[in-house]
Design an enzyme around this catalytic site. Structure first.
Site, mmCIF file in Angstrom:
data_model
loop_
_atom_site.group_PDB
_atom_site.id
_atom_site.type_symbol
_atom_site.label_atom_id
_atom_site.label_comp_id
_atom_site.label_asym_id
_atom_site.label_seq_id
_atom_site.Cartn_x
_atom_site.Cartn_y
_atom_site.Cartn_z
ATOM 1 N N ASN A 1 -16.377 -12.781 -32.387
ATOM 2 C CA ASN A 1 -16.080 -14.008 -31.816
ATOM 3 C C ASN A 1 -15.082 -13.961 -31.672
ATOM 4 O OD1 ASN A 1 -15.042 -16.641 -31.717
ATOM 5 N ND2 ASN A 1 -15.127 -17.284 -33.815
ATOM 6 N N TRP A 2 -13.986 -13.674 -30.687
ATOM 7 C CA TRP A 2 -12.469 -12.830 -29.984
ATOM 8 C C TRP A 2 -11.659 -14.035 -30.427
ATOM 9 C CZ3 TRP A 2 -12.996 -9.659 -24.873
ATOM 10 C CH2 TRP A 2 -13.819 -8.232 -25.745
ATOM 11 N N LYS A 3 -12.404 -15.305 -30.620
ATOM 12 C CA LYS A 3 -11.473 -16.581 -30.721
ATOM 13 C C LYS A 3 -10.358 -16.533 -29.348
ATOM 14 C CE LYS A 3 -12.526 -16.548 -35.581
ATOM 15 N NZ LYS A 3 -11.914 -16.922 -37.145
ATOM 16 N N HIS B 1 -17.896 -24.565 -34.363
ATOM 17 C CA HIS B 1 -16.943 -23.195 -35.564
ATOM 18 C C HIS B 1 -16.714 -24.188 -36.492
ATOM 19 C CE1 HIS B 1 -14.443 -19.850 -36.810
ATOM 20 N NE2 HIS B 1 -15.367 -19.038 -36.523
ATOM 21 N N SER C 1 -14.499 -12.720 -43.021
ATOM 22 C CA SER C 1 -13.663 -11.478 -43.725
ATOM 23 C C SER C 1 -14.578 -10.259 -43.125
ATOM 24 C CB SER C 1 -13.313 -11.784 -44.759
ATOM 25 O OG SER C 1 -12.590 -12.585 -44.792
ATOM 26 N N GLU D 1 -20.875 -19.593 -42.305
ATOM 27 C CA GLU D 1 -19.190 -19.168 -42.481
ATOM 28 C C GLU D 1 -18.645 -19.945 -43.100
ATOM 29 O OE1 GLU D 1 -18.308 -17.340 -38.604
ATOM 30 O OE2 GLU D 1 -17.726 -18.583 -38.468
ATOM 31 N N GLY E 1 -14.899 -12.480 -37.414
ATOM 32 C CA GLY E 1 -13.434 -12.526 -36.238
ATOM 33 C C GLY E 1 -13.229 -11.275 -36.038
ATOM 34 N N GLY E 2 -12.083 -10.969 -37.080
ATOM 35 C CA GLY E 2 -11.398 -10.034 -36.846
ATOM 36 C C GLY E 2 -11.028 -8.282 -36.473
ATOM 37 N N GLY F 1 -11.048 -15.644 -41.916
ATOM 38 C CA GLY F 1 -9.334 -14.429 -41.740
ATOM 39 C C GLY F 1 -8.554 -14.668 -43.176
ATOM 40 N N GLU G 1 -13.175 -23.646 -36.880
ATOM 41 C CA GLU G 1 -11.920 -24.271 -36.539
ATOM 42 C C GLU G 1 -12.171 -25.135 -35.395
ATOM 43 O OE1 GLU G 1 -11.627 -20.318 -35.016
ATOM 44 O OE2 GLU G 1 -11.333 -19.710 -37.553
HETATM 45 P P1 13P Z 1 -12.971 -12.790 -39.872
HETATM 46 O O1 13P Z 1 -14.201 -12.506 -39.871
HETATM 47 O O2 13P Z 1 -11.841 -13.243 -38.821
HETATM 48 O O3 13P Z 1 -12.875 -13.698 -40.836
HETATM 49 O O4 13P Z 1 -13.764 -14.602 -38.532
HETATM 50 C C1 13P Z 1 -14.901 -14.717 -39.147
HETATM 51 C C2 13P Z 1 -15.661 -16.550 -37.756
HETATM 52 O O5 13P Z 1 -14.856 -17.277 -38.151
HETATM 53 C C3 13P Z 1 -16.279 -15.712 -36.731
HETATM 54 O O6 13P Z 1 -16.541 -16.755 -36.872
#
Ligand code: 13P
Length: 260
Positions: A15-17, A100, A217, A172, A238-239, A178, A102
């Site tokens: 997920n590149w956000k 998600h 993470s 999640e 994510g990251g 993050g 967010e």
């Molecule tokens: P991180 O891997 O950056 O913690 O993010 C997880 C995430 O929200 C994937 O959708």
């Protein structure tokens, strides 16, 4: 290993956000697609909407699949600024994230909206990846399971189960996203097992087949031990998905990619 585990393959989704631009995304895709792979059928990337076509075109000859990060809960029409499930299908998406944290916490999305979005996706022939997870204060108050169960409740009605059957789920924990603070394999496994048992107690037959991904993470360094848990069927990253080497190492830990 029980029967359900044997039925479920591993899946890793990046997920590149809201990150990147044309140049950085081109670099990332070049790294993802040039790598020699032996088995890459369960690897997905979810770029921002604007770059879906660019990424889809570039990855069309690779085994990396295309996903999106969100969708409108309505099918089409006067919804300024929104993107429909059929548009995502048109661009070659196969998986779409819904709910998600967010989206839920920053943009106030409700569990009803999440369910409506998943329903739209199924109708368009896409796979919803339904995200659920507790906040830190919910975990500290001992209501993790209650929170997760509430977020799943629309999917456990009579009408909801038909949708749930075609979804992938992602656990999640909000406090792990993050933050660099992943759930331990044991903490994650406990919630994954709870989700599978909770769903199984409402509907027979579905839960053993459902893929439940862990997100929060995940890094190359902790992926293998998370993915080794019996109810963890891969990861939502994510990251670490923004760095090709890291993302491919995570995919390799899931067995969906093998460096040659
Ligand atoms: P991180 O891997 O950056 O913690 O993010 C997880 C995430 O929200 C994937 O959708």
């Amino acid at each position: 290993m029980h029967e359900g585990e044997l039925m479920r393959s591993k899946l890793v989704i990046g997920n590149w956000k809201m990150n990147g631009d044309q140049a950085t995304i081109n670099g990332l895709i070049a790294d993802l697609s040039k790598t020699e792979v032996s088995r890459l059928s369960e690897l997905v990337v979810c770029p921002p909407f604007l770059y879906l076509q660019q990424v889809g075109n570039s990855l069309s000859q690779s085994a990396v699949k295309l996903g999106a990060q969100n969708v409108c809960q309505f099918s089409n029409g006067a919804y300024t600024g929104e993107v429909s499930a059929s548009m995502l299908k048109d661009l070659g998406c196969e998986y779409v994230l819904v709910g998600h944290s967010e989206r839920r916490h920053v943009f106030g999305e409700s569990s009803q909206q999440v369910f409506d979005k998943a329903s739209q996706l199924i109708e368009a022939g896409l796979v919803p990846v339904v995200c659920v997870g507790e906040t830190l204060s919910e975990r500290e108050s001992g209501i993790t399971e209650k929170s997760v169960a509430e977020q799943l409740s629309f999917f456990l009605t009579e009408q909801g189960v038909a949708v749930l059957e075609k979804c992938v789920l992602a656990y999640e924990p909000v406090w792990a996203i993050g933050t660099g603070l992943s759930a331990t394999p044991g903490q994650a496994q406990d919630v994954h097992r709870f989700m599978r048992e909770h769903i199984g107690s409402r509907v027979a037959g579905v839960s053993a087949r459902l893929q439940i991904l862990y997100g929060g993470s995940v890094k190359a360094g902790n992926a293998a031990e998370l993915f080794a848990m019996p109810d963890i069927d891969g990861g939502l990253i994510g990251g670490a998905s923004l760095v090709a080497k890291e993302f491919l190492a995570i995919a390799e830990a899931a067995g969906s990619y093998k460096a040659t």
